[in-house]
Structure formats: C-alpha cells, structure tokens
Motif scaffolding. Structure first.
Motif, short mmCIF file in Angstrom:
data_model
loop_
_atom_site.label_atom_id
_atom_site.label_comp_id
_atom_site.label_asym_id
_atom_site.label_seq_id
_atom_site.Cartn_x
_atom_site.Cartn_y
_atom_site.Cartn_z
N ARG A 132 -5.21 37.59 -29.27
CA ARG A 132 -3.91 37.17 -28.71
C ARG A 132 -2.87 38.26 -28.91
N ASP A 133 -2.84 38.89 -30.05
CA ASP A 133 -1.89 39.96 -30.29
C ASP A 133 -2.17 41.15 -29.39
N MET A 134 -3.37 41.38 -29.09
CA MET A 134 -3.72 42.52 -28.24
C MET A 134 -3.34 42.27 -26.78
N VAL A 135 -3.19 40.98 -26.33
CA VAL A 135 -2.85 40.68 -24.94
C VAL A 135 -1.39 40.98 -24.66
N CYS A 136 -0.48 40.89 -25.59
CA CYS A 136 0.95 41.14 -25.38
C CYS A 136 1.15 42.58 -24.91
N PRO A 137 1.84 42.81 -23.79
CA PRO A 137 2.01 44.17 -23.27
C PRO A 137 2.71 45.05 -24.29
N SER A 138 2.31 46.30 -24.29
CA SER A 138 2.88 47.24 -25.26
C SER A 138 4.35 47.54 -24.96
N VAL A 139 4.76 47.44 -23.69
CA VAL A 139 6.16 47.75 -23.34
C VAL A 139 7.06 46.55 -23.52
N CYS A 140 6.50 45.41 -23.88
CA CYS A 140 7.27 44.18 -24.00
C CYS A 140 7.28 43.71 -25.45
N ARG A 141 8.02 42.68 -25.68
CA ARG A 141 8.06 42.05 -26.99
C ARG A 141 7.75 40.56 -26.80
N CYS A 142 6.83 40.06 -27.59
CA CYS A 142 6.38 38.68 -27.47
C CYS A 142 6.82 37.89 -28.69
N ASP A 143 7.39 36.75 -28.44
CA ASP A 143 7.80 35.84 -29.50
C ASP A 143 7.25 34.47 -29.14
N ASN A 166 12.52 42.70 -20.28
CA ASN A 166 13.75 43.06 -19.58
C ASN A 166 14.25 44.42 -20.02
N ASP A 167 14.97 45.10 -19.12
CA ASP A 167 15.60 46.40 -19.41
C ASP A 167 14.57 47.42 -19.89
N ARG A 168 13.45 47.47 -19.23
CA ARG A 168 12.41 48.42 -19.61
C ARG A 168 12.17 49.47 -18.53
N GLY A 169 12.87 49.39 -17.42
CA GLY A 169 12.65 50.33 -16.33
C GLY A 169 11.33 50.12 -15.62
N LEU A 170 10.81 48.90 -15.63
CA LEU A 170 9.51 48.60 -15.04
C LEU A 170 9.62 48.53 -13.52
N SER A 171 8.58 48.99 -12.84
CA SER A 171 8.48 48.85 -11.39
C SER A 171 7.48 47.78 -10.99
N SER A 172 6.72 47.28 -11.95
CA SER A 172 5.76 46.21 -11.69
C SER A 172 5.63 45.37 -12.96
N ILE A 173 5.09 44.17 -12.80
CA ILE A 173 4.94 43.25 -13.93
C ILE A 173 3.61 43.56 -14.63
N PRO A 174 3.62 43.82 -15.94
CA PRO A 174 2.36 44.11 -16.66
C PRO A 174 1.54 42.83 -16.87
N SER A 175 0.34 43.01 -17.42
CA SER A 175 -0.53 41.87 -17.72
C SER A 175 0.11 41.02 -18.80
N LEU A 176 0.08 39.72 -18.59
CA LEU A 176 0.77 38.80 -19.48
C LEU A 176 -0.23 37.95 -20.25
N PRO A 177 0.11 37.51 -21.44
CA PRO A 177 -0.78 36.61 -22.20
C PRO A 177 -0.87 35.26 -21.50
N PRO A 178 -1.98 34.59 -21.64
CA PRO A 178 -2.15 33.31 -20.92
C PRO A 178 -1.25 32.19 -21.40
N SER A 179 -0.69 32.34 -22.60
CA SER A 179 0.17 31.28 -23.13
C SER A 179 1.64 31.46 -22.79
N ALA A 180 2.02 32.47 -22.00
CA ALA A 180 3.43 32.74 -21.70
C ALA A 180 4.04 31.58 -20.94
N SER A 181 5.28 31.22 -21.32
CA SER A 181 5.99 30.13 -20.64
C SER A 181 7.34 30.58 -20.08
N VAL A 182 7.98 31.57 -20.71
CA VAL A 182 9.27 32.08 -20.25
C VAL A 182 9.17 33.59 -20.13
#
Length: 689
Positions: A45-56, A63-79
């Motif tokens: 689960r910890d390995m699924v969280c994108p490196s450019v993001c922060r998961c809580d 947000n505010d990462r200069g991304l041009s596309s959405i990275p792979s997200l963990p399956p439990s993401a809700s917001v």
C-alpha cells in the motif's frame, strides 16, 4: 496386572504430548504467516502512493505539483486534490473511472478544454472551475449519476453549449455553480432536486416565465452582475420558487424590486447596486421570516409608510449609498426603528437632505421629528411598528416642499371634494374666512397662495390628483403654519388635473388643529382646481422662446457690431489724418525756417555756427571745421549767385576742437595765403567752394 497397565498409560501420555506439540507448531506458523501477509499488504500500500504526491489515508494530495497528467493512484483513494496543475484532457487516464471509492475530485485551475469523460461513477462532488471548458455534454454527466455538487465557475460555457437536458441523468444534483461564464439565459432542463444555483456575472438579460419551472426545492438563487431590468423579467418568474430562502440580484439595472417575490420562506434579499428609485408599497408584504435586507447603492430618497409592516424578523437593514431625504416622510421609519430598539442593526441610513440635517443619521433626528405630527386620516392614529390600523399620511409644520408621500385614494375624515361629482372649479376659491389661489408654474409644480380674514394657528392643505376615474385618484395632505401665505407643490405629474383644498384649523383643548363640527368644516373648506402643463409642450415652448430670444437678439448684436466698426474706422481715419497733417506741417515749417533763416542771416550769425547759439547752419563737435566768408565785415546777399568759403581744419594743441573768433581771423591776415601759413595751416587745406 498393575505392571501391564503402566506401559499403556505411558504410551497414551506420549501420544497426547505429541499432539499438543504439533498443535502449537501449526499455530505459530499460522500466526507468522498472517503477520507477514499484513506487513506485506501495508508495504504494498505504501508503495502505491505516487512519489510526487502525499497520501494521508484515503486523501491524495497532488496539488501544486506542475503535473500535466494524473499519476497512478492507490485503490483506496476517496478524495483527490489535483488543483493548480497543468493537467489537460489527454492527461486524464481511462483507468480513473475504475476507482470506485473516489467521492471528491478537485481539478480546478488546470488546462481542461472539454468536460472530463473518464471520471469515477461514484463521484459526488466535482470542482472544475478556472479552466477553459466550453461545452457541457449530457453523456459526460450521465457517467456520474451520484453527483451532488458541480462547480463550473470561470469557464467559457455559453447557453447554446449546454446540451439540452444535460442534467437529466443527475437526479441527486443539489448545487450548481455557473458563475462568470458566457450565459445569456437561464439553462433549461435543470433537475428538480437543485437547492442552490449561482449564475452571477454572466450576460443574462431576460428571464421568461418558465425559467425556474419545476425548481420547487431551490433555496438559494444568485443572479448578481447580469443585465436584468424590470421590463425583461416576467411577473410571475420568482413566484414559482416557493421555498426560496436567499435571493441576490446585486449589480443589475432594476428600478424597482421584481414583482411577486417569494415571501413565505425568504430570509435574505440583496438588491444593492441597482438603479432603485422607488420601493412600491406592498413589495415586501408577507416576508415574515426576512432577516437581512440590503438596499445599498441605489437612488432611494424615501420609503413608503407600511413597507416594513411584515418584517418583524428583520435583524439587518443595509441602506448606505442612497440620497435619503429625511423629512417628515420618514417619520414613520424613525418611529419604527425606535420601537425595534436593539433588535435590528441599521447601516447607512444617513440623511442627504435637507441641508440642516445633512450627514446626520435618521435615528438621531429627535428634535426635527418632533416638529412632525401624525395626521388623523380616517379616525385612527398612527401605531408604531406598521400595525394594521396605521395612518396613511404624515405631515410637517414647515415642509420645504410639497412632495411628501402619496396615499391611496382613501376618503379621509376631512371633507375633501366628492369624487362622484363633476367639479367646475377655477384657479381660485373664496370661502367665509379664506381666499385660495393656485397657479401652475411648470409641468410638475403648482404655487398655492391664500389670504385669511382672521389669524389661525395652522392650515390643512390637501391636493387630489384626478385620473381617468376620479375615484382612482391620489390624495396627499400636510399641515402648514398659520403665519404662512404661500406653499409650493412639487413632484406632481405632468398634464394632470389637481383639486387643491385648504381649511383653517383652530386649536382646541382636546386636540391640536381641529374643527368643531362637520358643518363648520364643510363651510371652512375652500377648493380650487389647477392643471399641470404637458412636459413635451413645455419643452417645445421653451425651445420656441429660446429661438425667438435668439432671433430678437440678432438685430441688437448687428447694431452694436456696426457701431463698433464705424467708431473704429473713424478713429483710424482720424489718426491717419492727424499723422499726415502733422508730417506736412513739420516739413513746411522746416522749409520755411531754412529759407527764412538764409534770407535774414548776417555775418555774426554765421560766425557763431557750431555753437549752442545756432545749430541750424552747422554743428561742430570734437575736431571739426570752421567756416568764414571771403569778404569780411560785409552782409550776405539774399540770393548770391556765388558764395566763396574757406574750409580749413583746426588743430588745437590739446586735440579738441577750438573756435576762432572774428577778431582772430582779421589779425591772421585774412584773405592772403601768408596769413594761413603763419597760422600753421598748410596750403593744401586752402580751397574754394
């Protein structure tokens, strides 16, 4: 026998011990496997969280990462927080629609040109503001049947770019924000479940009757900053919104509040920054739950009596930025505010006129309001707070103008003209103790003058405007001090007939300014009739008068201009003649002087030339000449045929000019060359003329 049973017991004991050991071993392995599985799951689960993001937990912050596309997200993401990036439509992966646990997505302030398609069907709240979305297709919204809140502010959406029945497949949509787009009308096909609709800062200019049909659940409607005017709003547009609690119409072009506003549940009404000039009586009737009323930034000067009679729940009244005229026309509001006390907060009720109360708050005009008294119109006194039996007019002892507030055609207790009769009144009326005269001054003013036989404490002045039916006219009353003999009625209707009545009042012990007996009142009442001029005709007459004045001013201007030109030419001609005469006189005088002097000059005169005595012949300054005649001591002839002179240079010893007298010339042997040589003068300087 005992010895045989002993080995059998030992065998059974060993068997039980072996089973116990086996059970403990298997149990330990199971526990270890379970612990390893749990640890591996957490690690995965910890390995699924994108490196450019922060998961809580299930909140993913990208947000505010200069991304041009959405990275792979963990399956439990809700917001998902994806705002303030450079994500465009190709940057939305198709795998996003497989995340069935996502409930909220923040995609505002990105680079989306079209409405996103591959969004999770479990989505309940979607933020797409501050993009460049131009269309709202029904197919994209149909993929989100559970959607409740949709934010589409600050995009490029127009009315025609919203597909017909675009929200038909969103039965749970409660909140829709379409602020700051390019809408020219209210979108059609809005779901009946909608509770809040924001359409501010668009280009909406017309609201038809069916615009809000079916929106019975709508509670908040914001239409600020549009192009709305009273003529383009259907009369029963807002009456369909029975459950509306907040209505905002700020920054439009309304002159009066829209008709038939919903009153049952309305709590906040915002009408600031419009062009309101009048609040019709009854426009706020039935709003018993209204808590906040904002009328700031308009052109209101007064409010009609009874406007707030149903606003018992009002807690905030904002009226700043209006040119309030704090006369007796606002006496009822003064009393109403004092009766409410601290239960209401008022902001901006500052007087703009009259001049004596400018920049003062209405609530502070205690002494000024004491001069006003409530007039008994139908046997009832005014009751503070807007009760049902309140009086319908207010008066003043010394009103600055005759424009108080107008009443309904309600027959007052005073004996006014009977509306059922055809009056043939003139511009003056005479009674037993009063003579009345009226004179129209303009299209909206009438001058009233009167004279009385005996002094009185005050007069009651009333005027009735006659309409197509006399019974539908309007009556206005006021009290005038007894020492006045003139009154000006203003703010009247152009091209209208008015019946103006006056009655002297005498003070009695029971009440102030009353008449004893109906018969005496009828006899004391004096009426006259006047008609205001037509505004168009008045303007035409003024224009004709101006033209005639201009035409009459033309000959006078021509006469003045011609006279000025003649005087200027005469002056120039006189100066020219004077200058010519002066020049001729001087030249003739100079010629006469020279000729006469030559005729009368003697030897002594010529011998004095070069001195200050006579400078008309020859003036010698510095080293110069000396002129002497050939024949000494003989007078000159008047017209000699030939005159001989000797011109020689004088060289004094000090370098300055000298004068040789007659005696000196004779001694030097005048007339011979030897005399000049002896005087030190060279022969070459000797000559004749």
């Amino acid at each position: 026998m005992f010895t045989i049973m002993a080995p059998i017991g030992a065998v059974k004991l060993r068997a039980w011990l072996f089973l116990l050991f086996l059970y403990l071993t298997l149990h330990a392995d199971v526990l270890q496997f379970a612990a390893a599985t749990i640890q591996g799951y957490i690690g995965d689960r910890d390995m699924v969280c994108p490196s450019v993001c922060r998961c809580d937990e299930d909140f993913i912050y990208c947000n505010d990462r200069g991304l041009s596309s959405i990275p792979s997200l963990p399956p439990s993401a809700s917001v998902l927080y994806l705002q303030n990036n450079h994500i465009n439509n190709p940057g939305l992966p198709t795998s996003l629609e497989h995340h069935l646990t996502v409930r909220v997505v923040y995609l505002y302030d990105n680079e989306l040109d079209e409405f996103p398609v591959h969004l999770p069907p479990s989505l309940r709240e979607l933020h797409l503001q501050d993009n460049n979305i131009r269309t709202v297709p029904r197919s994209a919204l149909a993929r989100m049947p559970l959607l409740e809140k949709l934010h589409l502010d600050d995009n490029s959406i127009s009315t025609v770019s919203i597909e017909d029945q675009a929200f038909a497949d969103n039965p749970r949509l409660r909140l829709l924000f379409l602020s700051r787009n390019h809408l020219s009308s209210i979108p059609s096909g809005l779901p009946a479940t909608l509770e809040e609709l924001r359409l501010d800062d668009n280009r909406i200019s017309t609201i038809p009757t069916h615009a809000f049909r079916g929106l019975s659940s709508l509670r908040c409607l914001v239409l600020d900053g549009n192009l709305l005017a009273n003529q383009r709003i259907a009369d029963d547009t807002f009456s369909r919104l029975a459950n509306l609690t907040e209505l905002s119409l700020v920054r439009n072009s309304l002159q009066t509040p829209p008709l038939n506003l919903p009153s049952a549940h309305l709590q906040r009404l915002s009408l600031q920054d419009n062009a309101l000039t009048h609040m019709p009586r009854g426009s706020l009737d039935g709003m018993h739950r209204l808590q906040r009323l904002d009328l700031s930034g308009n052109n209101l000067t007064t409010l009609p009596r009874g406007l707030f009679r149903d606003l018992e729940s009002l807690g905030q009244l904002l009226v700043r930025g209006n040119p309030w005229h704090c006369g007796c026309n606002l006496r009822w509001l003064y009393d109403w505010l004092h009766a409410r006390g601290n239960t209401i907060t008022v902001r901006g009720l500052t007087c703009n006129g009259p001049e004596r109360v400018r920049d003062m708050a209405l609530i502070e005009l205690s002494s000024q309001m004491e001069e006003c008294e409530v007039v008994r119109t139908s046997g009832n006194r005014d009751r503070v707070g807007g009760a049902e039996g309140e009086a319908d007019s207010s008066t003043t002892l010394s009103p600055p103008q005759g424009s108080l507030f107008t009443l309904r055609s309600k027959r007052p207790g005073l004996g006014l003209p009977d509306s059922g009769l055809d009056y043939t009144l003139g511009s003056s009326g005479v009674g037993k103790s009063l003579a009345l005269n009226v004179k129209p001054l303009s299209h909206n003013s009438i001058r009233v003058t009167w004279s009385v036989a005996q002094p009185t404490s005050s007069f009651r002045l009333s005027w009735l405007r006659l309409g197509t039916s006399n019974a539908m006219g309007s009556i206005t009353e006021t009290l005038v001090r007894g020492d006045r003999r003139e009154y000006l009625l203003t703010s009247l209707q152009p091209h209208s007939s008015y019946i103006i009545c006056m009655m002297p009042l005498t003070a009695s012990s029971g009440s102030k300014g009353t008449i004893s007996g109906d018969t005496d009142a009828d006899e004391a009442l004096v009426c006259a009739k006047a008609e205001t001029s037509d505004l168009i005709l008045l303007e035409g007459n003024q224009k004709e008068n101006e033209d005639s004045q201009q035409m009459s001013a033309l000959p006078l201007a021509g006469i003045i201009g011609g006279a000025t030109a003649i005087v200027s030419l005469a002056l120039i001609f006189g100066i020219f003649c004077w200058y010519g005469h002066r020049t001729g006189h001087l030249s003739s005088r100079d010629h006469y002087t020279r000729s006469s002097s030559r005729k009368s000059k003697n030897y002594d005169d010529y011998i004095e030339s070069g001195t200050k005595k006579d400078n008309t012949i020859l003036e010698i300054r510095g080293p110069g000449f000396q002129m002497t005649p050939m024949a000494a001591c003989q007078p000159l002839q008047p017209k000699p045929l030939r005159e001989d002179y000797i011109i020689h240079t004088i060289f004094p010893s000090n370098g300055t000019g000298s004068y040789k007298g007659a005696d000196h010339v004779s001694n030097a042997g005048y007339g011979t060359n030897r005399g000049y040589r002896e005087g030190g003068i060279p022969d070459i300087d000797y000559c004749y003329t």
